[in-house]
Design an enzyme around this catalytic site. Structure first.
Site, PDB file in Angstrom:
ATOM      1  N   SER A 169       4.589   1.203   4.115  1.00 34.09           N
ATOM      2  CA  SER A 169       5.040   2.465   4.709  1.00 34.09           C
ATOM      3  C   SER A 169       6.495   2.324   5.128  1.00 34.09           C
ATOM      4  CB  SER A 169       4.179   2.826   5.930  1.00 34.09           C
ATOM      5  OG  SER A 169       2.974   3.414   5.507  1.00 34.09           O
ATOM      6  N   ASP A 182     -10.145  -1.678   0.546  1.00 35.17           N
ATOM      7  CA  ASP A 182      -8.911  -2.284   1.049  1.00 35.17           C
ATOM      8  C   ASP A 182      -9.270  -3.423   2.016  1.00 35.17           C
ATOM      9  OD1 ASP A 182      -6.154  -2.440   1.470  1.00 35.17           O
ATOM     10  OD2 ASP A 182      -6.172  -0.949   3.085  1.00 35.17           O
ATOM     11  N   HIS A 183      -8.725  -4.593   1.784  1.00 37.11           N
ATOM     12  CA  HIS A 183      -8.951  -5.748   2.666  1.00 37.11           C
ATOM     13  C   HIS A 183     -10.424  -6.092   2.890  1.00 37.11           C
ATOM     14  CE1 HIS A 183      -4.733  -6.274   3.674  1.00 37.11           C
ATOM     15  NE2 HIS A 183      -4.647  -4.958   3.747  1.00 37.11           N
ATOM     16  N   ASN A 242       0.782   0.095  -1.313  1.00 38.00           N
ATOM     17  CA  ASN A 242      -0.180   0.585  -0.317  1.00 38.00           C
ATOM     18  C   ASN A 242       0.516   1.321   0.825  1.00 38.00           C
ATOM     19  OD1 ASN A 242      -1.955  -0.936  -1.804  1.00 38.00           O
ATOM     20  ND2 ASN A 242      -2.724  -2.128  -0.076  1.00 38.00           N
ATOM     21  N   GLU A 296      -5.413 -11.889  -2.645  1.00 36.33           N
ATOM     22  CA  GLU A 296      -4.163 -11.992  -1.874  1.00 36.33           C
ATOM     23  C   GLU A 296      -3.802 -13.443  -1.621  1.00 36.33           C
ATOM     24  OE1 GLU A 296      -3.399  -9.281   1.326  1.00 36.33           O
ATOM     25  OE2 GLU A 296      -2.055 -10.672   2.358  1.00 36.33           O
ATOM     26  N   HIS A 308       1.423  -4.669  -0.050  1.00 38.15           N
ATOM     27  CA  HIS A 308       0.788  -4.065   1.128  1.00 38.15           C
ATOM     28  C   HIS A 308       1.868  -3.762   2.168  1.00 38.15           C
ATOM     29  CE1 HIS A 308      -3.655  -4.797   0.647  1.00 38.15           C
ATOM     30  NE2 HIS A 308      -3.146  -5.324  -0.457  1.00 38.15           N
TER      31      HIS A 308
HETATM   32  P1  13P Z   1       1.099   0.387   5.989  1.00 36.54           P
HETATM   33  O1  13P Z   1       0.575   0.087   7.350  1.00 36.54           O
HETATM   34  O2  13P Z   1       2.532  -0.045   5.865  1.00 36.54           O
HETATM   35  O3  13P Z   1       0.924   1.814   5.600  1.00 36.54           O
HETATM   36  O4  13P Z   1       0.280  -0.514   4.939  1.00 36.54           O
HETATM   37  C1  13P Z   1      -0.968  -0.082   4.484  1.00 36.54           C
HETATM   38  C2  13P Z   1      -1.690  -1.152   3.724  1.00 36.54           C
HETATM   39  O5  13P Z   1      -1.154  -2.158   3.305  1.00 36.54           O
HETATM   40  C3  13P Z   1      -3.123  -0.930   3.479  1.00 36.54           C
HETATM   41  O6  13P Z   1      -3.707  -2.034   2.871  1.00 36.54           O
HETATM   42  O1  G3H Z   2      -4.335  -2.459   5.907  1.00 32.43           O
HETATM   43  C1  G3H Z   2      -4.772  -1.754   6.797  1.00 32.43           C
HETATM   44  C2  G3H Z   2      -4.912  -0.302   6.574  1.00 32.43           C
HETATM   45  O2  G3H Z   2      -3.819   0.397   7.102  1.00 32.43           O
HETATM   46  C3  G3H Z   2      -6.219   0.189   7.128  1.00 32.43           C
HETATM   47  O3  G3H Z   2      -6.221   0.222   8.506  1.00 32.43           O
HETATM   48  O4  G3H Z   2      -8.285  -0.995   9.218  1.00 32.43           O
HETATM   49  O5  G3H Z   2      -7.165   0.694  10.724  1.00 32.43           O
HETATM   50  O6  G3H Z   2      -8.420   1.437   8.697  1.00 32.43           O
HETATM   51  P1  G3H Z   2      -7.615   0.332   9.338  1.00 32.43           P
HETATM   52 ZN    ZN Z   3      -2.932  -3.919   3.446  1.00 31.00          ZN
END
Ligand code: 13P
Ligand code: G3H
Ligand code: ZN
Length: 341
Positions: free
Chosen positions: A242, A100-101, A282, A152, A239
């Site tokens: 939540s 992720d990212h 996500n 992205e 992304h």
């Molecule tokens: P949330 O913070 O909304 O759960 O998004 C998570 C996310 O995009 C991880 O890449």
């Molecule tokens: O996009 C971000 C995710 O919620 C991951 O968060 O970098 O704190 O693990 P983190």
């Molecule tokens: Zn994200």
């Protein structure tokens, strides 16, 4: 010694997204950092017969240890297969391990060498041409190995600890065809008004309902529709999806926490997005909050408790219920690989 995701029983996202597109649902991409979160995600997705993307941020990779993660993912696949066998399931759910990212080529390459079946290369903070060059470099490395790549375009806003991070900039639909063609990515994350974390909207951007809970402005479905028009049939990723579940916010605040005006994306809007070209949604923050709410409650009600299983166990149970409900009611991904258990 590099390991291929194929040897760990993992899947890339290609077939998953084809099915999600045709079935008008989205594959859940749930972040995890520890064993209880992983157990909850796998249990929920196996029981709801949903495909799943296990998501690891670079922070999670550092926290958990990259070698351990590889074995956790392999263990997760085996655990899923055992559960399916015990229930006599005809179809196995596909499980992806996704970065992720990812922000550098080296990180993406290292994840691929350690068994990841999909990586995101997030060049959204870079100038357009640099984003293309970095994304293309990762695709050139990943494609021959059968690893999927998510890029992205556009930037998500983030408001953490009441400090507003960089301003968002919505994805420009006019750039999408060029970006997809020149990078050859497998999927594309876009910015249509979501953001990361538990404070997605400032109170002044919202109205309030009769309970005083913030009601955020709607997502930019017009931009999503324009993107779909530009790249028909292409998998889009959302992304920052939540919902910042208000029961969890209330429980956290009731049991000693302080999360004033935490707000997320309403679930009806995510369901609407999941029916469109959005094939991956996500979710991280909702898991964190449900876990925290449960642990706070246990501590408040049983102050003498000191066995981690007595608070992490209930947190895991609450996570399973939350993920199953998300799969069924929000992503629409439940029951896609046979009947729910
Ligand atoms: P949330 O913070 O909304 O759960 O998004 C998570 C996310 O995009 C991880 O890449
Ligand atoms: O996009 C971000 C995710 O919620 C991951 O968060 O970098 O704190 O693990 P983190
Ligand atoms: Zn994200």
């Amino acid at each position: 010694m590099p390991v291929s995701y194929k040897d760990l029983g993992l899947a890339n996202t290609n077939d998953m997204f084809r099915r999600a597109f045709a079935g008008r649902y989205a594959v859940p991409a749930y972040n995890f950092n520890n064993m209880e979160q992983l157990q909850a995600i796998i249990t929920a997705c196996v029981e709801s017969r949903s495909p799943v993307i296990l998501q690891i941020s670079s922070g999670a990779r550092k926290y958990a240890n990259q070698t351990l993660l590889r074995y956790m993912a392999e263990g997760a696949v085996r655990m899923a297969r055992e559960m399916e066998k015990a229930k006599g399931a005809d179809l196995a759910i596909p499980i992806t391990l996704h970065l992720d990212h990812g922000d550098t080529f080296e990180l993406a390459k290292s994840c691929i060498e350690n068994g990841f079946s999909s990586v995101m290369i997030d060049g959204s903070h870079l100038p357009y041409e640099e984003n293309i060059a970095l994304t293309r470099q990762v695709v050139e490395y990943a494609r021959p190995l059968g690893v999927s790549v998510e890029g992205e375009l556009g930037r998500l806003a983030g408001i953490e600890d009441e400090v507003q991070a960089e301003k968002s900039s919505y994805t420009d639909p006019k750039q999408v065809v060029d970006f997809v063609k020149r990078t050859s990515v497998d999927s594309l994350a876009i910015s249509i008004g979501t953001s990361h974390g538990a404070y997605k909207f400032k109170p002044e951007q919202c109205t309030r309902d009769e309970r005083g809970i913030l009601v955020p402005p709607p997502l930019r479905f017009d931009i999503l529709a324009e993107v779909e028009k530009q790249v028909p049939g292409f998998p889009i990723v959302l992304h920052g999806a939540s919902s910042v579940i208000q029961d969890a916010v209330a429980a956290i605040n009731k049991y000693g926490g302080k999360m004033k005006d935490a707000t997320g994306v309403p679930e009806e809007q995510l369901r609407q997005a999941a029916r469109s070209a959005v094939c991956k949604i996500n979710i991280d923050t909702d898991g964190r909050m449900v876990m925290t709410a449960t642990i706070r409650q246990v501590f408040a009600e049983s102050p003498g408790e000191f066995d981690p299983r007595k608070y992490l166990g209930p947190a895991r149970t609450a996570l399973i219920e939350m993920y199953k409900r998300k799969n069924r009611e929000v992503l629409g991904s439940a029951g896609r690989y046979g009947q729910e258990f």
